[in-house]
Design an enzyme around this catalytic site. Sequence first.
Site, PDB file in Angstrom:
ATOM      1  N   ASP A  72       7.365  -3.637  10.366  1.00  0.00           N
ATOM      2  CA  ASP A  72       5.950  -3.610  10.725  1.00  0.00           C
ATOM      3  C   ASP A  72       5.682  -4.521  11.913  1.00  0.00           C
ATOM      4  O   ASP A  72       4.881  -4.196  12.797  1.00  0.00           O
ATOM      5  CB  ASP A  72       5.113  -4.031   9.518  1.00  0.00           C
ATOM      6  CG  ASP A  72       3.630  -3.720   9.684  1.00  0.00           C
ATOM      7  OD1 ASP A  72       3.306  -2.655  10.226  1.00  0.00           O
ATOM      8  OD2 ASP A  72       2.802  -4.554   9.269  1.00  0.00           O
ATOM      9  N   HIS A  92       0.898   3.503  13.557  1.00  0.00           N
ATOM     10  CA  HIS A  92       0.115   3.313  12.331  1.00  0.00           C
ATOM     11  C   HIS A  92      -0.689   4.561  11.940  1.00  0.00           C
ATOM     12  O   HIS A  92      -0.778   4.873  10.742  1.00  0.00           O
ATOM     13  CB  HIS A  92      -0.772   2.074  12.441  1.00  0.00           C
ATOM     14  CG  HIS A  92      -0.070   0.815  12.058  1.00  0.00           C
ATOM     15  ND1 HIS A  92       0.815   0.176  12.897  1.00  0.00           N
ATOM     16  CD2 HIS A  92      -0.075   0.093  10.902  1.00  0.00           C
ATOM     17  CE1 HIS A  92       1.304  -0.896  12.294  1.00  0.00           C
ATOM     18  NE2 HIS A  92       0.782  -0.970  11.073  1.00  0.00           N
ATOM     19  N   HIS A 118       1.725   6.572  10.134  1.00  0.00           N
ATOM     20  CA  HIS A 118       1.882   6.015   8.789  1.00  0.00           C
ATOM     21  C   HIS A 118       0.734   6.462   7.885  1.00  0.00           C
ATOM     22  O   HIS A 118       0.949   6.925   6.758  1.00  0.00           O
ATOM     23  CB  HIS A 118       1.913   4.488   8.838  1.00  0.00           C
ATOM     24  CG  HIS A 118       1.575   3.842   7.527  1.00  0.00           C
ATOM     25  ND1 HIS A 118       0.264   3.603   7.126  1.00  0.00           N
ATOM     26  CD2 HIS A 118       2.351   3.415   6.508  1.00  0.00           C
ATOM     27  CE1 HIS A 118       0.257   3.071   5.924  1.00  0.00           C
ATOM     28  NE2 HIS A 118       1.508   2.935   5.526  1.00  0.00           N
ATOM     29  N   HIS A 175       5.032   0.085   3.216  1.00  0.00           N
ATOM     30  CA  HIS A 175       4.241   0.278   4.443  1.00  0.00           C
ATOM     31  C   HIS A 175       5.107   0.189   5.700  1.00  0.00           C
ATOM     32  O   HIS A 175       5.084   1.081   6.559  1.00  0.00           O
ATOM     33  CB  HIS A 175       3.132  -0.788   4.481  1.00  0.00           C
ATOM     34  CG  HIS A 175       2.388  -0.863   5.775  1.00  0.00           C
ATOM     35  ND1 HIS A 175       1.314  -0.062   6.067  1.00  0.00           N
ATOM     36  CD2 HIS A 175       2.564  -1.674   6.854  1.00  0.00           C
ATOM     37  CE1 HIS A 175       0.853  -0.360   7.279  1.00  0.00           C
ATOM     38  NE2 HIS A 175       1.595  -1.330   7.771  1.00  0.00           N
TER      39      HIS A 175
END
Length: 365
Positions: free
Chosen positions: A173, A257, A260, A274
Amino acid sequence: MTMNLTLRPAPQEYLCQEGAYAQLPGKLAERFIKKVLILHGENAYRVAAPFLPEFGNIEVITVQFNGECSDIEITRLLTLFKAAQADAIIGLGGGKVMDTAKAVGFRSGYVPVILLPTMASNCAAWTPLSVLYTEDGSSTGFEVYAQQTALLLVEPRVVIDSPIAFFIAGIADTLAKWYEADAILSQVEQPSLALDLCRYAAQQCHDIPLALAQQAVTDMRDKNPSYAWLKVMETNIMAGGLVGGFGDDYGRTAAAHPIHDALTARTETHVFLHGFKVAYGVLVQLALEDKWSEITKLAPFYEQFKLPQTLADLNLSELNDDALLTIAQRACAPGESIHFLASPVTPERVVDTIKALESFQQQAN
């Protein structure tokens, strides 16, 4: 899209050292806090308990987190918080606990929020925002707060005992922060000082993991709080947060993101943390930018930490074109940061890019 640049660089106070929790009573007293609600993860309180101090005259109420930073969970906790007439909320646990505590603090009228992350899986403890989910784990967006966290305490002895998979997810991340910020900042001809600082922080999100992550993970397995481990651990928590803190929309997210977030709508991906889904989003973004050589350069790093490089790595090998288009449409919804990329992005282009990425990875292997 309209780009915002409001600086919210950091928590009001940050401490990362052995014995950090021992300072809690004094730090609470300095803020005239007499009653506090501790929101904690299922295992977090047990792990952290040996390091927590006696709170003396400060009344403590503990509440276990239900698992998702959702409107339902926030409302439940908000009701408990108001009924208790607490002065502040402490979040003890992982990223979703941090985000839920921040949301409760905001919706209570900006009461002080104190965060004690028990793992370094993302920058949630640093950032003045909460990522929101449905009860079944599908992302619904995020909300940004005008007030920063009052106090952030990191106890390395707690974090080093957290699951290594979460640490690796944090590394992935964090790495994404560079690629997403660079995609936007590269379009700014005359960056302000704030954006210069944003880029510097983003660069650390790239350079430190690539240089030290292997040693840091090895040392974490050995329970060795080495220089490499501490540096990467703080990079996961701090540097990623500084990118958005100095850059706002210019440094928060680009394409990785939103990819995601779209993937979270597929239940097959819920078993992946995540950071792992964001890692795949980085590859999709690089493909959208036609940066195939960078994907090749990252391949050894991805392989070393078993980060997903294909749809099959995310349990999505059976997706047909319609399913891919649904994912792409969500990633490209109006207002999504994927539209901050230099060239226009459509759902159809995302589908074509994912297919091209699949072919590229097959040829590479």
